[in-house]
Design an enzyme around this catalytic site. Structure first.
Site, mmCIF file in Angstrom:
data_model
loop_
_atom_site.group_PDB
_atom_site.id
_atom_site.type_symbol
_atom_site.label_atom_id
_atom_site.label_comp_id
_atom_site.label_asym_id
_atom_site.label_seq_id
_atom_site.Cartn_x
_atom_site.Cartn_y
_atom_site.Cartn_z
ATOM 1 N N HIS A 218 -4.784 6.641 -1.022
ATOM 2 C CA HIS A 218 -4.911 6.067 0.134
ATOM 3 C C HIS A 218 -4.254 6.550 1.270
ATOM 4 C CE1 HIS A 218 -9.438 4.916 1.556
ATOM 5 N NE2 HIS A 218 -8.840 3.678 1.551
ATOM 6 N N ASN B 132 -14.051 5.954 4.581
ATOM 7 C CA ASN B 132 -14.206 5.661 6.071
ATOM 8 C C ASN B 132 -12.959 5.526 6.942
ATOM 9 O OD1 ASN B 132 -16.429 4.169 4.511
ATOM 10 N ND2 ASN B 132 -15.085 2.495 3.451
ATOM 11 N N TYR C 134 -5.620 -0.561 9.343
ATOM 12 C CA TYR C 134 -6.193 -0.185 8.283
ATOM 13 C C TYR C 134 -7.354 0.499 8.400
ATOM 14 C CZ TYR C 134 -3.743 -3.796 6.455
ATOM 15 O OH TYR C 134 -2.360 -5.371 6.685
ATOM 16 N N TYR D 161 0.674 -1.435 -0.267
ATOM 17 C CA TYR D 161 -0.233 0.305 0.076
ATOM 18 C C TYR D 161 0.735 1.203 0.137
ATOM 19 C CZ TYR D 161 -3.592 -3.607 1.320
ATOM 20 O OH TYR D 161 -4.145 -4.426 1.193
ATOM 21 N N ASN E 268 -10.391 1.700 6.544
ATOM 22 C CA ASN E 268 -11.783 1.362 7.612
ATOM 23 C C ASN E 268 -11.629 1.523 9.341
ATOM 24 O OD1 ASN E 268 -11.542 1.347 4.988
ATOM 25 N ND2 ASN E 268 -12.721 -0.422 4.570
#
Length: 187
Positions: free
Chosen positions: A21, A114, A66, A16, A68
């Site tokens: 994000h 989120n 993470y 990631y 969310n």
């Protein structure tokens, strides 16, 4: 002594790194680099550094939950260290803001993001200061969009936005009135 938390949102793991994000993580990296700091604490499913100043205690952090579930980390660190909600600043990606732009807000809904939605839910308030870094609207699939890296052209714009966001973080930590920060950076 006042306590402040600056938290950048993203997803942990090499797969990631540098994705859209993770611009919140990238902003935290710039802030740490500027002040020669390192995330030397791992607690509450996150990484952070605690900086003791004469009148303030500052926490700079990345949740490892993470995106969310970011609220879990924010809630736990705030509860443990008794950080008030008005002293929290969250940095995250925003598809409704153009690439290379930032938006600074004192409160509001999640706008569908989120990570901030999780924080609002766990903290039970929308009165969370935030910096949204624009990643642009997806052409097709939202998940694919936020989990891909920036084009070479967009990388330059985003790096400039990250520097602006980092500067806004510094002003927040230096007790500049938040309305003044919004007026300065929301151009």
């Amino acid at each position: 002594m006042s306590k402040y938390l600056v938290v950048g949102l993203g997803n942990p793991g090499l797969e990631y790194e540098k994705t859209k994000h993770n611009v919140g993580f990238m902003c935290i990296d710039e802030l740490l680099k500027e002040h020669t700091l390192f995330l030397n604490n791992s607690k509450f499913n996150g990484q952070f550094v605690k900086v003791d100043q004469p009148e303030d205690q500052i926490f700079i952090a990345k949740p490892m939950t993470y995106m969310n579930n970011s609220g879990e980390f924010v809630y736990e660190i705030c509860k443990f260290y008794k950080i008030h909600e008005q002293n929290i600043l969250v940095i995250y990606d925003d598809i409704d803001t153009d690439v290379g732009k930032i938006r600074v807000k004192a409160k509001g809904s999640s706008g569908g993001q989120n990570g901030i939605k999780s924080i609002i839910s766990k903290m039970n308030t929308e009165k969370i200061k935030r910096i949204r870094i624009g990643i642009g609207k997806p052409v097709h699939n939202l998940t694919h969009h936020v989990l891909t890296k920036f084009s070479a052209e967009d990388s330059i714009k985003v790096q400039q936005a990250i520097i602006k966001a980092k500067d806004a973080c510094n002003e927040f930590l230096n007790h500049v009135d938040f309305d003044k920060i919004m007026n300065k950076f929301n151009v």
